[in-house]
Scaffold this motif. Structure first.
Motif, PDB file in Angstrom:
ATOM      1  N   PHE A  60       0.806  -1.217   0.000  1.00  0.00           N
ATOM      2  CA  PHE A  60       0.000   0.000   0.000  1.00  0.00           C
ATOM      3  C   PHE A  60       0.845   1.276   0.000  1.00  0.00           C
ATOM      4  O   PHE A  60       0.531   2.236  -0.705  1.00  0.00           O
ATOM      5  CB  PHE A  60      -0.940   0.012   1.210  1.00  0.00           C
ATOM      6  CG  PHE A  60      -1.895  -1.142   1.236  1.00  0.00           C
ATOM      7  CD1 PHE A  60      -2.440  -1.645   0.066  1.00  0.00           C
ATOM      8  CD2 PHE A  60      -2.261  -1.744   2.436  1.00  0.00           C
ATOM      9  CE1 PHE A  60      -3.330  -2.704   0.082  1.00  0.00           C
ATOM     10  CE2 PHE A  60      -3.151  -2.803   2.460  1.00  0.00           C
ATOM     11  CZ  PHE A  60      -3.681  -3.290   1.280  1.00  0.00           C
ATOM     12  N   LEU A  61       1.911   1.310   0.786  1.00  0.00           N
ATOM     13  CA  LEU A  61       2.713   2.538   0.905  1.00  0.00           C
ATOM     14  C   LEU A  61       3.437   2.903  -0.402  1.00  0.00           C
ATOM     15  O   LEU A  61       3.394   4.073  -0.810  1.00  0.00           O
ATOM     16  CB  LEU A  61       3.704   2.392   2.059  1.00  0.00           C
ATOM     17  CG  LEU A  61       4.342   3.679   2.615  1.00  0.00           C
ATOM     18  CD1 LEU A  61       3.276   4.700   2.973  1.00  0.00           C
ATOM     19  CD2 LEU A  61       5.211   3.361   3.828  1.00  0.00           C
ATOM     20  N   PRO A  62       4.085   1.969  -1.085  1.00  0.00           N
ATOM     21  CA  PRO A  62       4.684   2.322  -2.384  1.00  0.00           C
ATOM     22  C   PRO A  62       3.650   2.765  -3.418  1.00  0.00           C
ATOM     23  O   PRO A  62       3.902   3.694  -4.188  1.00  0.00           O
ATOM     24  CB  PRO A  62       5.377   1.019  -2.820  1.00  0.00           C
ATOM     25  CG  PRO A  62       5.616   0.277  -1.559  1.00  0.00           C
ATOM     26  CD  PRO A  62       4.456   0.601  -0.673  1.00  0.00           C
ATOM     27  N   LEU A  63       2.489   2.106  -3.425  1.00  0.00           N
ATOM     28  CA  LEU A  63       1.433   2.507  -4.353  1.00  0.00           C
ATOM     29  C   LEU A  63       0.950   3.921  -4.047  1.00  0.00           C
ATOM     30  O   LEU A  63       0.749   4.738  -4.952  1.00  0.00           O
ATOM     31  CB  LEU A  63       0.259   1.531  -4.274  1.00  0.00           C
ATOM     32  CG  LEU A  63       0.489   0.131  -4.857  1.00  0.00           C
ATOM     33  CD1 LEU A  63      -0.714  -0.750  -4.580  1.00  0.00           C
ATOM     34  CD2 LEU A  63       0.758   0.202  -6.354  1.00  0.00           C
ATOM     35  N   SER A 146      12.254   6.032   4.365  1.00  0.00           N
ATOM     36  CA  SER A 146      12.522   5.099   3.268  1.00  0.00           C
ATOM     37  C   SER A 146      11.673   5.404   2.039  1.00  0.00           C
ATOM     38  O   SER A 146      12.018   4.989   0.923  1.00  0.00           O
ATOM     39  CB  SER A 146      12.249   3.655   3.725  1.00  0.00           C
ATOM     40  OG  SER A 146      13.075   3.301   4.809  1.00  0.00           O
ATOM     41  N   CYS A 147      10.568   6.114   2.234  1.00  0.00           N
ATOM     42  CA  CYS A 147       9.694   6.486   1.112  1.00  0.00           C
ATOM     43  C   CYS A 147      10.196   7.708   0.358  1.00  0.00           C
ATOM     44  O   CYS A 147       9.787   7.930  -0.793  1.00  0.00           O
ATOM     45  CB  CYS A 147       8.276   6.786   1.625  1.00  0.00           C
ATOM     46  SG  CYS A 147       7.322   5.330   2.051  1.00  0.00           S
ATOM     47  N   LEU A 148      11.055   8.498   0.970  1.00  0.00           N
ATOM     48  CA  LEU A 148      11.461   9.764   0.367  1.00  0.00           C
ATOM     49  C   LEU A 148      12.213   9.596  -0.966  1.00  0.00           C
ATOM     50  O   LEU A 148      11.955  10.351  -1.911  1.00  0.00           O
ATOM     51  CB  LEU A 148      12.286  10.582   1.367  1.00  0.00           C
ATOM     52  CG  LEU A 148      11.528  11.009   2.634  1.00  0.00           C
ATOM     53  CD1 LEU A 148      12.437  11.852   3.524  1.00  0.00           C
ATOM     54  CD2 LEU A 148      10.255  11.771   2.284  1.00  0.00           C
ATOM     55  N   THR A 175       5.723  -2.038  -8.267  1.00  0.00           N
ATOM     56  CA  THR A 175       5.493  -2.324  -6.851  1.00  0.00           C
ATOM     57  C   THR A 175       5.348  -3.821  -6.602  1.00  0.00           C
ATOM     58  O   THR A 175       5.870  -4.350  -5.615  1.00  0.00           O
ATOM     59  CB  THR A 175       4.229  -1.598  -6.351  1.00  0.00           C
ATOM     60  OG1 THR A 175       4.433  -0.189  -6.428  1.00  0.00           O
ATOM     61  CG2 THR A 175       3.927  -1.971  -4.900  1.00  0.00           C
ATOM     62  N   LEU A 176       4.638  -4.505  -7.472  1.00  0.00           N
ATOM     63  CA  LEU A 176       4.365  -5.935  -7.268  1.00  0.00           C
ATOM     64  C   LEU A 176       5.635  -6.784  -7.138  1.00  0.00           C
ATOM     65  O   LEU A 176       5.709  -7.635  -6.242  1.00  0.00           O
ATOM     66  CB  LEU A 176       3.472  -6.457  -8.395  1.00  0.00           C
ATOM     67  CG  LEU A 176       2.069  -5.823  -8.456  1.00  0.00           C
ATOM     68  CD1 LEU A 176       1.287  -6.372  -9.634  1.00  0.00           C
ATOM     69  CD2 LEU A 176       1.308  -6.058  -7.149  1.00  0.00           C
ATOM     70  N   PRO A 177       6.667  -6.582  -7.983  1.00  0.00           N
ATOM     71  CA  PRO A 177       7.884  -7.390  -7.807  1.00  0.00           C
ATOM     72  C   PRO A 177       8.654  -7.078  -6.531  1.00  0.00           C
ATOM     73  O   PRO A 177       9.531  -7.849  -6.137  1.00  0.00           O
ATOM     74  CB  PRO A 177       8.728  -7.032  -9.036  1.00  0.00           C
ATOM     75  CG  PRO A 177       7.786  -6.428 -10.005  1.00  0.00           C
ATOM     76  CD  PRO A 177       6.746  -5.752  -9.181  1.00  0.00           C
ATOM     77  N   PRO A 192      14.073   0.668  -5.175  1.00  0.00           N
ATOM     78  CA  PRO A 192      13.382   1.706  -4.390  1.00  0.00           C
ATOM     79  C   PRO A 192      12.010   1.286  -3.857  1.00  0.00           C
ATOM     80  O   PRO A 192      11.608   1.713  -2.777  1.00  0.00           O
ATOM     81  CB  PRO A 192      13.259   2.863  -5.383  1.00  0.00           C
ATOM     82  CG  PRO A 192      14.347   2.639  -6.371  1.00  0.00           C
ATOM     83  CD  PRO A 192      14.477   1.153  -6.504  1.00  0.00           C
ATOM     84  N   TRP A 193      11.284   0.453  -4.605  1.00  0.00           N
ATOM     85  CA  TRP A 193       9.948   0.050  -4.181  1.00  0.00           C
ATOM     86  C   TRP A 193       9.987  -0.919  -2.999  1.00  0.00           C
ATOM     87  O   TRP A 193       8.976  -1.145  -2.357  1.00  0.00           O
ATOM     88  CB  TRP A 193       9.195  -0.561  -5.356  1.00  0.00           C
ATOM     89  CG  TRP A 193       8.679   0.451  -6.314  1.00  0.00           C
ATOM     90  CD1 TRP A 193       7.417   0.983  -6.342  1.00  0.00           C
ATOM     91  CD2 TRP A 193       9.391   1.082  -7.381  1.00  0.00           C
ATOM     92  NE1 TRP A 193       7.309   1.906  -7.358  1.00  0.00           N
ATOM     93  CE2 TRP A 193       8.497   1.990  -8.017  1.00  0.00           C
ATOM     94  CE3 TRP A 193      10.687   0.976  -7.873  1.00  0.00           C
ATOM     95  CZ2 TRP A 193       8.870   2.767  -9.101  1.00  0.00           C
ATOM     96  CZ3 TRP A 193      11.057   1.760  -8.955  1.00  0.00           C
ATOM     97  CH2 TRP A 193      10.156   2.635  -9.549  1.00  0.00           C
TER      98      TRP A 193
END
Length: 246
Positions: A60-63, A146-148, A175-177, A192-193
């Motif tokens: 959810f967070l990367p998306l 880590s999201c930045l 994101t899925l992989p 990064p994802w």
């Protein structure tokens, strides 16, 4: 000027539905938290937190990071908004940074809400043991940091494509992989994802005296975060500065 541009971004978001999107990940993770997939003889809060952290940080967070970047640029992509904005006496660098900072603030709001939803989910289920507040706060802060780099990369993609769909589709596909690559001690820290998942799980585990096992070298992971943030943000600003908008 940067503060004024930030204020403009918040005015544009004030009447939008972006706050529902910010709430989406904590809400969905909370729903997952009501289904106990893990069984172990440990603190019930730790089991719940681990379960919610995994689904939140890995998917959810990367998306959400990509969606926020696409939304913040969608207004300017419509009806020649970029050209009108940049015709004003504003710095292109500050315009870009204002959008990036806004994404960072929205992600931080998501992380705070995620902490609240963990507590609410456990409370509703009647948990009576001690709530691991410090461990969760550390995990959430590292997850946000880590999201930045990913946010910088996603903002660069969002400014490159004129449609909302294109960067969103790319984000979903990449994101899925990340769930599989996170298990690779070589590729995981470089992807990064995977960073939000690696950061949140490792910090939560380490704060409890354990080891999530995803990172062979924690120091190199944080160095990778810093370098990728600098690289993605620098290239994004340079592209935005030189691009000819129509």
């Amino acid at each position: 000027m940067l503060l004024r541009l930030l204020n403009v971004e918040w005015i544009k978001l004030k009447n939008s539905k972006i706050w529902l999107i910010v709430l989406a990940s904590p809400c969905l993770a909370s729903i997952i938290g009501f289904f106990p997939y893990f069984r172990a003889d440990v603190n019930e809060w730790i089991l719940l937190s681990t379960q919610m952290i995994l689904v939140h940080s890995a998917l959810f967070l990367p998306l959400l990071t990509g969606v926020l970047g696409a939304i913040l640029c969608s207004h300017e992509h419509s009806h020649g908004g970029w050209k009108q904005l940049l015709a004003l006496p504003v710095s292109r660098v500050q315009v870009y940074l204002a959008k990036y900072i806004t994404i960072g603030i929205l992600l931080l709001c998501t992380q705070v809400l995620f902490l609240i939803f963990i507590w609410l989910t456990g409370t509703v289920q009647g948990f009576t043991s001690q709530f691991p507040l410090v461990s969760l706060v550390l995990s959430i802060v590292i997850g946000w940091l880590s999201c930045l780099p990913l946010a910088a990369l996603q903002l660069g993609l969002a400014t490159s494509f004129t449609s909302f769909a294109a960067p969103s589709v790319i984000n979903v596909m990449l994101t899925l992989p990340s769930i599989l690559l996170a298990n690779s001690k070589i590729l995981g820290p470089l992807y990064p994802w995977s960073h939000p998942m690696l950061g949140m799980t490792q910090m939560f585990s380490a704060s409890l005296g354990g080891n999530a096992g995803f990172l062979a070298n924690v120091s190199s992971f944080y160095i990778t975060l810093i370098l990728s943030l600098v690289i993605f943000l620098t290239f994004g600003i340079l592209y935005f500065y030189k691009k000819q908008w129509r």
